[in-house]
Design an enzyme around this catalytic site. Structure first.
Site, PDB file in Angstrom:
ATOM      1  N   PHE A  91      10.394   6.220  -4.706  1.00  0.00           N
ATOM      2  CA  PHE A  91      10.872   7.392  -5.453  1.00  0.00           C
ATOM      3  C   PHE A  91      11.747   7.025  -6.642  1.00  0.00           C
ATOM      4  O   PHE A  91      11.936   7.836  -7.541  1.00  0.00           O
ATOM      5  CB  PHE A  91      11.674   8.327  -4.517  1.00  0.00           C
ATOM      6  CG  PHE A  91      13.106   7.898  -4.331  1.00  0.00           C
ATOM      7  CD1 PHE A  91      14.081   8.239  -5.274  1.00  0.00           C
ATOM      8  CD2 PHE A  91      13.495   7.133  -3.238  1.00  0.00           C
ATOM      9  CE1 PHE A  91      15.402   7.826  -5.126  1.00  0.00           C
ATOM     10  CE2 PHE A  91      14.805   6.715  -3.089  1.00  0.00           C
ATOM     11  CZ  PHE A  91      15.756   7.061  -4.039  1.00  0.00           C
TER      12      PHE A  91
ATOM     13  N   LYS B 170      -0.973   5.761  -4.165  1.00  0.00           N
ATOM     14  CA  LYS B 170      -0.229   6.793  -3.427  1.00  0.00           C
ATOM     15  C   LYS B 170       1.158   6.913  -4.055  1.00  0.00           C
ATOM     16  O   LYS B 170       2.022   6.061  -3.847  1.00  0.00           O
ATOM     17  CB  LYS B 170      -0.065   6.441  -1.943  1.00  0.00           C
ATOM     18  CG  LYS B 170       0.493   7.642  -1.167  1.00  0.00           C
ATOM     19  CD  LYS B 170       1.118   7.282   0.147  1.00  0.00           C
ATOM     20  CE  LYS B 170       2.588   7.001   0.065  1.00  0.00           C
ATOM     21  NZ  LYS B 170       3.459   8.104  -0.377  1.00  0.00           N
TER      22      LYS B 170
ATOM     23  N   GLU C 149       5.928  10.598  -2.156  1.00  0.00           N
ATOM     24  CA  GLU C 149       5.811  12.039  -1.857  1.00  0.00           C
ATOM     25  C   GLU C 149       7.006  12.821  -2.399  1.00  0.00           C
ATOM     26  O   GLU C 149       6.960  14.041  -2.529  1.00  0.00           O
ATOM     27  CB  GLU C 149       5.637  12.272  -0.350  1.00  0.00           C
ATOM     28  CG  GLU C 149       6.831  11.925   0.529  1.00  0.00           C
ATOM     29  CD  GLU C 149       6.907  10.438   0.885  1.00  0.00           C
ATOM     30  OE1 GLU C 149       6.319   9.601   0.171  1.00  0.00           O
ATOM     31  OE2 GLU C 149       7.586  10.121   1.883  1.00  0.00           O
TER      32      GLU C 149
ATOM     33  N   CYS D 265      16.772  -0.923  -7.315  1.00  0.00           N
ATOM     34  CA  CYS D 265      16.686  -2.089  -6.424  1.00  0.00           C
ATOM     35  C   CYS D 265      17.470  -3.256  -7.012  1.00  0.00           C
ATOM     36  O   CYS D 265      17.762  -4.215  -6.322  1.00  0.00           O
ATOM     37  CB  CYS D 265      15.237  -2.491  -6.211  1.00  0.00           C
ATOM     38  SG  CYS D 265      14.474  -3.069  -7.715  1.00  0.00           S
TER      39      CYS D 265
ATOM     40  N   GLU E   2      21.699  -1.443   2.587  1.00  0.00           N
ATOM     41  CA  GLU E   2      21.515  -1.062   1.185  1.00  0.00           C
ATOM     42  C   GLU E   2      21.924   0.417   1.074  1.00  0.00           C
ATOM     43  O   GLU E   2      21.275   1.277   1.675  1.00  0.00           O
ATOM     44  CB  GLU E   2      20.048  -1.243   0.794  1.00  0.00           C
ATOM     45  CG  GLU E   2      19.756  -0.911  -0.645  1.00  0.00           C
ATOM     46  CD  GLU E   2      18.273  -1.013  -0.995  1.00  0.00           C
ATOM     47  OE1 GLU E   2      17.426  -0.767  -0.121  1.00  0.00           O
ATOM     48  OE2 GLU E   2      17.972  -1.340  -2.154  1.00  0.00           O
TER      49      GLU E   2
HETATM   50  P1  NAD Z   1      10.459   3.998   1.043  1.00  0.00           P
HETATM   51  O1  NAD Z   1      10.186   2.706   1.709  1.00  0.00           O
HETATM   52  O2  NAD Z   1      11.082   5.083   1.844  1.00  0.00           O
HETATM   53  O3  NAD Z   1       9.090   4.623   0.475  1.00  0.00           O
HETATM   54  C1  NAD Z   1       8.221   3.822  -0.312  1.00  0.00           C
HETATM   55  C2  NAD Z   1       6.792   4.230  -0.010  1.00  0.00           C
HETATM   56  O4  NAD Z   1       6.507   3.914   1.357  1.00  0.00           O
HETATM   57  C3  NAD Z   1       6.568   5.723  -0.191  1.00  0.00           C
HETATM   58  O5  NAD Z   1       5.347   5.927  -0.855  1.00  0.00           O
HETATM   59  C4  NAD Z   1       6.544   6.257   1.233  1.00  0.00           C
HETATM   60  O6  NAD Z   1       5.676   7.343   1.382  1.00  0.00           O
HETATM   61  C5  NAD Z   1       6.066   5.076   2.047  1.00  0.00           C
HETATM   62  N1  NAD Z   1       6.659   5.066   3.387  1.00  0.00           N
HETATM   63  C6  NAD Z   1       7.951   5.347   3.699  1.00  0.00           C
HETATM   64  N2  NAD Z   1       8.137   5.245   5.035  1.00  0.00           N
HETATM   65  C7  NAD Z   1       6.944   4.888   5.563  1.00  0.00           C
HETATM   66  C8  NAD Z   1       6.503   4.634   6.890  1.00  0.00           C
HETATM   67  N3  NAD Z   1       7.316   4.737   7.929  1.00  0.00           N
HETATM   68  N4  NAD Z   1       5.222   4.289   7.080  1.00  0.00           N
HETATM   69  C9  NAD Z   1       4.385   4.176   6.033  1.00  0.00           C
HETATM   70  N5  NAD Z   1       4.751   4.427   4.757  1.00  0.00           N
HETATM   71  C10 NAD Z   1       6.013   4.770   4.511  1.00  0.00           C
HETATM   72  O7  NAD Z   1      11.292   3.659  -0.270  1.00  0.00           O
HETATM   73  P2  NAD Z   1      11.952   4.692  -1.260  1.00  0.00           P
HETATM   74  O8  NAD Z   1      13.095   5.336  -0.556  1.00  0.00           O
HETATM   75  O9  NAD Z   1      10.938   5.536  -1.899  1.00  0.00           O
HETATM   76  O10 NAD Z   1      12.507   3.684  -2.385  1.00  0.00           O
HETATM   77  C11 NAD Z   1      13.755   3.060  -2.285  1.00  0.00           C
HETATM   78  C12 NAD Z   1      13.627   1.654  -1.772  1.00  0.00           C
HETATM   79  O11 NAD Z   1      12.729   0.939  -2.618  1.00  0.00           O
HETATM   80  C13 NAD Z   1      14.928   0.878  -1.831  1.00  0.00           C
HETATM   81  O12 NAD Z   1      15.045   0.115  -0.669  1.00  0.00           O
HETATM   82  C14 NAD Z   1      14.766  -0.024  -3.051  1.00  0.00           C
HETATM   83  O13 NAD Z   1      15.525  -1.192  -3.016  1.00  0.00           O
HETATM   84  C15 NAD Z   1      13.315  -0.298  -2.996  1.00  0.00           C
HETATM   85  N6  NAD Z   1      12.799  -0.702  -4.294  1.00  0.00           N
HETATM   86  C16 NAD Z   1      12.534  -2.018  -4.470  1.00  0.00           C
HETATM   87  C17 NAD Z   1      12.107  -2.457  -5.697  1.00  0.00           C
HETATM   88  C18 NAD Z   1      11.844  -3.902  -5.916  1.00  0.00           C
HETATM   89  O14 NAD Z   1      11.217  -4.223  -6.916  1.00  0.00           O
HETATM   90  N7  NAD Z   1      12.284  -4.789  -5.024  1.00  0.00           N
HETATM   91  C19 NAD Z   1      11.920  -1.551  -6.754  1.00  0.00           C
HETATM   92  C20 NAD Z   1      12.173  -0.202  -6.517  1.00  0.00           C
HETATM   93  C21 NAD Z   1      12.619   0.212  -5.266  1.00  0.00           C
END
Ligand code: NAD
Length: 509
Positions: free
Chosen positions: A160, A184, A187, A292, A391
């Site tokens: 997100f 994808k 959401e 991140c 985090e």
């Molecule tokens: P998230 O892991 O909650 O969601 C990311 C994606 O995974 C979404 O599309 C979501 O629908 C899916 N997802 C979430 N839970 C799931 C599950 N249980 N099973 C299957 N799919 C699932 O992450 P977020 O909250 O959207 O983003 C924030 C996180 O992303 C932070 O931890 C941040 O550090 C990380 N991030 C990392 C980078 C990087 O380059 N290292 C860049 C941006 C964000």
């Protein structure tokens, strides 16, 4: 803001999927709320796409890729050249969408678009990036050469916090290398991704080369299991990232997973004080700490410990507000995210941390239902406290003190994450020691957020990355391609010399 990419559920719009060049209504029965984080209103709903819709989108990617792979590389690049122009022309529109659904400020949202645009621009180099290698005369009359081939169908799963950039890290590189991609979007913020998908079609990308399907874990599980998908690009937190890495790999797929982070900076006593303090506070609180590469831990070395009051004063000046007004930062993404961050600060305080700047009770006039959290500085933090271990993804700086650079480096190496780290110093020797020894993949020297441009790759390490080939740059192209290596023998005398050889071939002559 109503968009073509939505139909309505009662008075609330529902996102459509993008399948084979068309925006398609979902027959979903399960939905996720999309908020405007500044007002707390539900502005739209994301459907959990049905299995039929997911299959249809995947089949579209399979079919479209067969023709696309045969399109010449310069012609694929030409589509991206159109695309970069369209993104540039629509930056304001995209930034407004980001601010609406993600909350970040308009200026920051334009930066989100720009950092993605740079990846699209870099796909103009795809001709060079896709080149193979050659060696003539590996034996007499024998040559060896290699080509890079697209994998076929790939998939992208987005977070997100960068609704434009993370999406653009994925499909532009994948498709210019000759693949199709099933995307994808998050959401929580699907409007921006959908608009980027529409613009890609307008740029000339054939229908089905990028299909976008909405949903949560069900859509992710479909992607991890679907046989035609060869590779998955994921950006998000560790819980989903580790899961997707394992489930995708167990099904024989390549997975690159950029995951969570805890980025430290070391402030040495010889640093340019004002520059260091401004940089650290900006990188801790900017985007409401939801990057991140946010700097969430400052290690003050030696006399730099005395700078804590000035660090606090600077942090206290930053007040969140509605993103459209371009304040220092906007709201946090959801109420749950705010409550979680506050609880982690509360629990750390109970263990002895001192909350010197306290953003836990924060409100913004005129927006009583927004998801607000103010800038916070938590001092006397120890590495066993929840605000250090987790985090936070909130505008919170945890402050630790150390007596030496070595002690600071030791703290960083004991933290499992390795996305980024920064040092502030005027000493070349300290900076060089830091870059050489620090346990992180992206290093800033007097630079707080060292995200590399796309001629390099995004090289987070340890718990912040799962996989082998990083996003974008040469590694990104490696990730989305297979190599074929050809050994050829064009010996004019072959017919005369030919005989049955049962030994393992060695190229002697
Ligand atoms: P998230 O892991 O909650 O969601 C990311 C994606 O995974 C979404 O599309 C979501 O629908 C899916 N997802 C979430 N839970 C799931 C599950 N249980 N099973 C299957 N799919 C699932 O992450 P977020 O909250 O959207 O983003 C924030 C996180 O992303 C932070 O931890 C941040 O550090 C990380 N991030 C990392 C980078 C990087 O380059 N290292 C860049 C941006 C964000």
């Amino acid at each position: 803001m109503m968009r073509r990419s939505a139909l309505f559920l009662g008075s609330v719009p529902v996102m459509k999927n993008l399948i084979n060049g068309k925006l398609v209504e979902s027959k979903a029965t399960k939905f996720f709320d999309i908020y405007n984080p500044a007002t707390g209103e539900v502005i739209a709903k994301t459907p959990q796409s049905t299995p039929e819709e997911l299959h249809q989108a995947l089949e579209g990617c399979v079919e479209a890729q067969k023709t696309w792979a045969e399109v010449s590389v310069p012609n694929r690049v030409r589509v991206m050249l159109n695309y970069q122009k369209l993104i540039r022309d629509h930056t304001d529109e995209l930034a407004k969408l980001i601010t609406m659904e993600q909350g970040k400020t308009l200026n920051d949202a334009a930066g989100d678009v720009f950092r993605g645009l740079e990846v699209v621009e870099h796909t103009a180099s795809m001709g060079s990036l896709l080149m193979g290698e050659t060696l003539e005369n590996v034996s007499s009359h024998m040559d060896t050469y290699s080509f890079r081939y697209p994998l076929g169908v790939t998939a992208g799963i987005c977070p997100f916090n960068f609704p434009a950039m993370c999406c653009l890290w994925m499909f532009p590189v994948a498709v210019t290398a000759g693949n199709s991609m099933l995307v994808k979007p998050s959401e929580k913020v699907p409007h921006t991704a959908m608009r980027l998908g529409e613009l890609a079609l307008e740029a000339g990308l054939p229908a089905g080369i990028v299909n976008m399907v909405h949903g949560g874990p069900d859509t992710v599980n479909f992607i991890c299991d679907a046989e035609p998908i060869r590779a998955i690009s994921f950006v998000g937190g560790n819980s989903a990232g580790d899961y997707i890495y394992q489930r995708g790999a167990a099904n024989g797929k390549r997975v690159q997973a950029n995951c969570g982070a805890k980025n430290h900076c070391i402030i040495m006593p010889d640093a340019d004080k004002e520059q260091a303090i401004n940089a650290v506070i900006g990188a801790a609180c900017g985007a409401c700490g939801q990057r991140c590469m946010a700097l969430s831990v400052a290690i003050l070395v030696g006399e730099a410990k005395e700078w804590l009051p000035e660090i606090c004063a600077k942090a206290a000046e930053l007040k969140p507000d509605v993103g459209t007004k371009n304040p220092p930062f906007g709201p946090i993404i959801t109420k749950q995210a705010r409550d979680r961050a506050i609880k982690l600060i509360d629990d750390s305080e109970k263990q002895g941390a001192k909350v010197l700047v306290d953003g836990r009770k924060c409100s913004v006039e005129g927006f009583p239902n927004g998801f607000w959290i103010g800038s916070s500085v938590v001092a006397d933090v120890t590495t066993d406290m929840p605000c250090y271990q987790e985090e936070l993804f909130a505008p919170v700086l945890a402050v630790i003190t150390a007596d030496s650079l070595d002690e600071g480096l030791d703290i960083i190496s004991k933290n499992p994450y390795g996305n980024g780290a920064a040092i502030f110093t005027q000493s070349g020797a300290a900076a060089r020691k830091f870059q050489h020894e620090v346990a992180a993949g992206q290093i800033g020297i007097n630079v707080p957020i060292p995200v590399p441009l796309p001629m390099f790759s995004f090289t987070g390490s340890r718990k912040s990355f799962r996989g082998e080939n990083h996003f974008y740059g040469k590694m990104g192209v490696n990730f989305y391609t297979d190599t074929k290596t050809i050994v050829s023998n064009w010996n004019p005398n072959n017919a005369k010399k030919s005989k049955v050889m049962t030994d393992f071939p060695i190229f002697k002559q």
